[in-house]
Every structure is written in C-alpha cells, then in structure tokens.
Scaffold this active site. Structure first.
Site, PDB file in Angstrom:
ATOM      1  CG  ASP A 218      -2.014   0.984   1.194  1.00 48.83           C
ATOM      2  OD1 ASP A 218      -1.960   1.892   0.355  1.00 48.83           O
ATOM      3  OD2 ASP A 218      -2.940   0.886   2.030  1.00 48.83           O
ATOM      4  CG  HIS A 312      -8.895   0.896  -3.499  1.00 46.16           C
ATOM      5  ND1 HIS A 312      -9.826   1.652  -2.821  1.00 46.16           N
ATOM      6  CD2 HIS A 312      -7.685   1.415  -3.173  1.00 46.16           C
ATOM      7  CE1 HIS A 312      -9.201   2.582  -2.108  1.00 46.16           C
ATOM      8  NE2 HIS A 312      -7.900   2.458  -2.310  1.00 46.16           N
TER       9      HIS A 312
HETATM   10  C1  HEM Z   1      -8.639   0.961   4.614  1.00 49.39           C
HETATM   11  C2  HEM Z   1      -8.822   1.654   3.520  1.00 49.39           C
HETATM   12  C3  HEM Z   1      -7.932   1.554   2.317  1.00 49.39           C
HETATM   13  C4  HEM Z   1      -7.126   0.554   1.902  1.00 49.39           C
HETATM   14  C5  HEM Z   1      -6.912  -0.811   2.546  1.00 49.39           C
HETATM   15  C6  HEM Z   1      -6.477   0.996   0.701  1.00 49.39           C
HETATM   16  C7  HEM Z   1      -5.580   0.241  -0.025  1.00 49.39           C
HETATM   17  C8  HEM Z   1      -4.972   0.659  -1.201  1.00 49.39           C
HETATM   18  C9  HEM Z   1      -4.065  -0.138  -1.985  1.00 49.39           C
HETATM   19  C10 HEM Z   1      -3.623  -1.547  -1.654  1.00 49.39           C
HETATM   20  C11 HEM Z   1      -3.706   0.590  -3.050  1.00 49.39           C
HETATM   21  C12 HEM Z   1      -2.782   0.139  -4.201  1.00 49.39           C
HETATM   22  C13 HEM Z   1      -1.349   0.502  -3.985  1.00 49.39           C
HETATM   23  C14 HEM Z   1      -1.071   1.970  -4.045  1.00 49.39           C
HETATM   24  O1  HEM Z   1      -0.998   2.577  -5.114  1.00 49.39           O
HETATM   25  O2  HEM Z   1      -0.925   2.534  -2.961  1.00 49.39           O
HETATM   26  C15 HEM Z   1      -4.369   1.872  -2.949  1.00 49.39           C
HETATM   27  C16 HEM Z   1      -4.269   2.895  -3.838  1.00 49.39           C
HETATM   28  C17 HEM Z   1      -4.884   4.100  -3.712  1.00 49.39           C
HETATM   29  N1  HEM Z   1      -5.765   4.475  -2.734  1.00 49.39           N
HETATM   30 FE1  HEM Z   1      -6.380   3.349  -1.212  1.00 49.39          FE
HETATM   31  N2  HEM Z   1      -6.899   2.260   0.412  1.00 49.39           N
HETATM   32  C18 HEM Z   1      -7.792   2.635   1.375  1.00 49.39           C
HETATM   33  C19 HEM Z   1      -8.461   3.829   1.469  1.00 49.39           C
HETATM   34  C20 HEM Z   1      -8.328   4.866   0.596  1.00 49.39           C
HETATM   35  C21 HEM Z   1      -9.012   6.132   0.704  1.00 49.39           C
HETATM   36  C22 HEM Z   1      -9.994   6.521   1.798  1.00 49.39           C
HETATM   37  C23 HEM Z   1      -8.586   6.890  -0.341  1.00 49.39           C
HETATM   38  C24 HEM Z   1      -8.961   8.309  -0.697  1.00 49.39           C
HETATM   39  C25 HEM Z   1     -10.140   8.835  -0.545  1.00 49.39           C
HETATM   40  C26 HEM Z   1      -7.644   6.095  -1.110  1.00 49.39           C
HETATM   41  C27 HEM Z   1      -7.001   6.526  -2.238  1.00 49.39           C
HETATM   42  C28 HEM Z   1      -6.125   5.767  -2.960  1.00 49.39           C
HETATM   43  C29 HEM Z   1      -5.444   6.267  -4.140  1.00 49.39           C
HETATM   44  C30 HEM Z   1      -5.546   7.669  -4.730  1.00 49.39           C
HETATM   45  C31 HEM Z   1      -4.667   5.210  -4.631  1.00 49.39           C
HETATM   46  C32 HEM Z   1      -3.759   5.228  -5.855  1.00 49.39           C
HETATM   47  C33 HEM Z   1      -4.567   4.855  -7.085  1.00 49.39           C
HETATM   48  C34 HEM Z   1      -3.700   4.874  -8.324  1.00 49.39           C
HETATM   49  O3  HEM Z   1      -3.454   5.971  -8.826  1.00 49.39           O
HETATM   50  O4  HEM Z   1      -3.237   3.819  -8.727  1.00 49.39           O
HETATM   51  N3  HEM Z   1      -7.522   4.878  -0.513  1.00 49.39           N
HETATM   52  N4  HEM Z   1      -5.137   1.884  -1.798  1.00 49.39           N
END
Ligand code: HEM
Length: 404
Positions: A218, A312
């Site tokens: 993440d 996601h």
């Molecule tokens: C417990 C809650 C969440 C989990 C487990 C989670 C997990 C992840 C994972 C595994 C990734 C893919 C790896 C990465 O690029 O970092 C990701 C990407 C991302 N997450 Fe989350 N996330 C959560 C909540 C959120 C929230 C609340 C937001 C914003 C409102 C968010 C925004 C993003 C964004 C912007 C990306 C990058 C997408 C891209 O451009 O590829 N995430 N998240």
C-alpha cells in the site's frame, strides 16, 4: 497507507552507530552465533524540526505514530494559544534533535535517541472561530461533505489542534506526546488520541512499500517527491500564512478483517486491482512488478477489463477523478476486540494535499459509491486540519497566523 517512496529524509544518521555491528556473534558467554547484523542504530535517526515545510509529511512513515487532537480550554485567547504553539515547537525541536525537553515525559525515552521523531501540528476549522480569526480561515478548510456510508463518531473526530508524532521507537513517540500534553495543561484539553504503526525500518531486506492489515502492498502510486508536479499536489500556495503548508484529511477506517480474510486471494486481488504478493497491477501480465504502470484500459483474453470496474485502484486513480491526487501517509491500528469478538483494527488513513476539494473529496465521493473494497471498510472517525508551513529556527509553527 504506509509506504511513501523513499525520499531523502531530513534524517541525519548519527555517526557513532555507523559501521557493521554484529549482534552477539558467537558470544564469549556461550551465546549462539547470530545472523543479526545492523548497519546503524535506528535510534540515531534524526529529522530536523525546523524547515520550510513541517516534518512528518514527505518523510517515510515511521514504525509508530501517535495522533492527538486538542480543544482550546475555555477562555484561551490568541496570546495563550500562541504561547502554546511556541512552547510546543521549542519542545518538538529539542526532542527531534535528541535533546531533553525539560520535561514531564517521565524519562521513558531516555535511551532511545530521537528515532527519526517528527512532530507535525495542524489547525482545525473550529480554532479560527475561537480565536477570532474566522476571516483568516482558508477556504480549503471548509467542512468536508458527508460521504455515503460514513458513521463518524464526533468524540473521535475533528478538534481545534492536531499533533502527529511519528518515531521509529514507540517509547519515543509516546514520550513526545506526554511532553506536549503537559505543556498544554490549562490551555488545551485532549479531545481524542489514536496510535498507529507501520513496518519497522530494517525489518525487510531492502526498502519496500509497506503492507496494510489487509496484507496489500500500500502506497505504490503515491505522488513522488521527484515528480515535477509533486509540490503543486501536496502543498498549498496560499493564503499567505499557509503558503507551503498542506491540508491533512484523517480517517479512522476499520477493516472487517474476518470477512476479508475469508475471501480467496484472487478475489481479494480483483477488488484492489493489484497482486497481493508483490503489488503488481493485474493489467501487467505475469512479468509485471510493483512499479509497472497501471493500465486501466487493458483487457483479459475474454475481453473483460484486467482492472475490474470496481477495483480500488481504478476508482481511486487520478484518471478516474479529474486528476485529483493526494499523498497518502497512513498507519495501521490494532486496538483489541469489539464486543462481538472481531478485531478493532484497520487503517489510520492520512492524506496530505494542496486542497481537499482537488484531492480527498472527489476520490472519496467515488470510492464510497463504487469501490469493491468499501464493503470491507467502516469509516468511523474523521478530521480535516490545515498543516501550516514549517517554522524557521527561532520561530514556531503558526506564528504568521497567530501574530499576524
Ligand atoms: C482501509 C482503507 C484503504 C485501503 C486498505 C487501501 C488500499 C490501497 C491499496 C492496496 C492501493 C494500491 C497501492 C497503491 O498505489 O498505494 C491503494 C491505492 C490508492 N488508494 Fe487506497 N486504500 C484505502 C483507502 C483509501 C481512501 C480513503 C482513499 C482516498 C479517498 C484512497 C485513495 C487511494 C489512491 C488515490 C490510490 C492510488 C490509485 C492509483 O493511482 O493507482 N484509498 N489503496
């Protein structure tokens, strides 16, 4: 959450511990030969408190974090609030340099060095009303909209002041919090407090993006400090006293871990759009790695999208949200059990951005409706804070606002 790509920490690693230390190797006292080796002492890591930007935003997430919100005590005016920020900044600078802070911390961090301690201060919207500064409240600090599915507990949300204390040693972070709490006596009252953790530096053979409690890598597609538009995404250009500051959106997001863990791995991977083992995007084929760019248009041999419509990373991507971007710097929490026996665990989500209206808000609006992952998440508390720019030597965080 955790893994911000490695950037040059303002850390200075103390020279004394440098060099190869071989732990208890074939000890003369008959201990077993140990493969435990380390190059430097974690406790010697130092991140300067003073600087153009506050520390604790672009630095990699430390192993431990304490978040604490405070409300001003009744009758606290601008002078006393300014004195508190002056005292807090002076203490933070000393603690970050590994010096005693004078102290009230009970000596609990005496022998652990600064351990890359960062102390970050934030101002909530309510602070401006209480100090008669409503006309200087930045528009970007406007209340966030309610999102579908939110069940935010007011007692653990918001606050006049926010402090983030990160360190690679839990005792150092807790000690710093004790010091700041003591300095606040009579001026600001604790409102809520949360503890989080991330991977300990040195626990993995090479720097790698951390994992969250769902087991996913993440933080991969975070904006990177070397990107030309990094500062424009993360740091505000005004109003005056906020130029070079940032806005922190915080969310305590509980994970339904028992349900999540009952899913087969390929189902978990489809809900995120990345492989669990190494974080590679599902659009990249078997040879892809974590850094392989995500291709949202890629299809499987059967014509279906390689990154599912509700994955996601598709729903959160800037390309799906008019370019909205933020720097995520979250930590895991694991706070025991709920009444039904399920773990009270998840992500202390933190996103830093130039303006939440062009960062968190549009992304969360889409995630709350269309993200497959959200079925396994509960947003339980939240806050938005203006994080002023850093203070120069001899100055304190927020000085241009409080004395302006
Ligand atoms: C417990 C809650 C969440 C989990 C487990 C989670 C997990 C992840 C994972 C595994 C990734 C893919 C790896 C990465 O690029 O970092 C990701 C990407 C991302 N997450 Fe989350 N996330 C959560 C909540 C959120 C929230 C609340 C937001 C914003 C409102 C968010 C925004 C993003 C964004 C912007 C990306 C990058 C997408 C891209 O451009 O590829 N995430 N998240």
């Amino acid at each position: 959450m955790t893994g911000i790509p490695a950037v040059s920490r303002r850390a200075v690693l103390g020279g004394a511990g440098a060099g190869l230390v071989v732990g208890a190797a074939g000890g003369g006292w008959g201990g077993r030969a140990s493969a435990h080796r380390r190059k430097e002492l974690l406790g010697d890591g130092r991140v300067a408190f003073h600087g153009a930007r506050q520390a604790g935003i672009v630095e990699p997430a430390q192993a431990r974090v304490e978040w604490a919100a405070f409300d001003l005590a009744a009758g606290t005016g601008r002078d006393r609030a300014a004195a508190l920020l002056r005292d807090w900044s002076a203490a933070a600078a000393r603690l970050a340099a590994g010096e005693p802070a004078g102290d009230g911390g009970g000596g609990i961090a005496l022998d652990a060095g600064p351990s890359s301690l960062t102390v970050t201060f934030g101002f909530g919207a309510s602070l401006f009303d209480k100090l008669g500064l409503a006309d200087r409240r930045p528009p970007a600090l406007a209340a966030l909209p309610a999102f579908p599915g939110d069940a935010l507990d007011p007692a653990r949300s918001d606050g006049d002041l926010w402090v983030q204390l990160g360190a690679d040693d839990a005792l150092v972070a807790v000690h710093a919090l004790r010091v700041l709490r003591r300095l606040a006596a009579g001026v600001a009252v604790p409102r809520w407090q949360m503890s989080g953790f991330a991977r300990t530096p040195g626990a993995t053979p090479r720097p790698m993006t951390g994992r969250n409690l769902m087991g996913q890598v993440d933080g991969t597609n975070n904006p990177r400090p070397q990107d030309p538009d990094f500062a424009a995404k993360v740091f505000a250009d005004g109003p005056g006293w906020m130029a070079g500051g940032s806005y922190a959106v915080l969310r305590r997001i509980r994970m339904l871990l028992d349900d999540w863990e009952s899913l087969p791995t390929d189902r978990q991977e489809r809900l995120v759009g990345r492989r669990k083992s190494d974080g590679a995007p599902l659009s990249g084929g078997p040879d892809a790695g974590e850094r392989t760019p995500v291709d949202l248009a890629a299809t499987n041999p059967d014509g279906t999208l390689a990154i599912a419509p509700d994955a996601h990373v598709r729903v959160a991507a800037p390309a799906s949200n008019g370019g909205a971007a933020m720097l995520r710097r979250g930590f895991s929490f694991h706070d025991g059990l709920l009444a039904d026996g399920s773990p009270d665990a998840g992500l202390l989500f933190a996103a830093f951005q130039a303006d939440p209206a062009r960062g968190f808000v549009p992304v969360q609006q889409r995630l709350a409706r269309g993200d497959g992952l959200s079925r396994f998440l509960r947003h339980e508390a939240g806050a938005l804070f203006a994080v002023p720019p850093g203070a120069p030597e001899g100055g304190y965080v927020g000085q241009p606002l409080l004395e302006g």
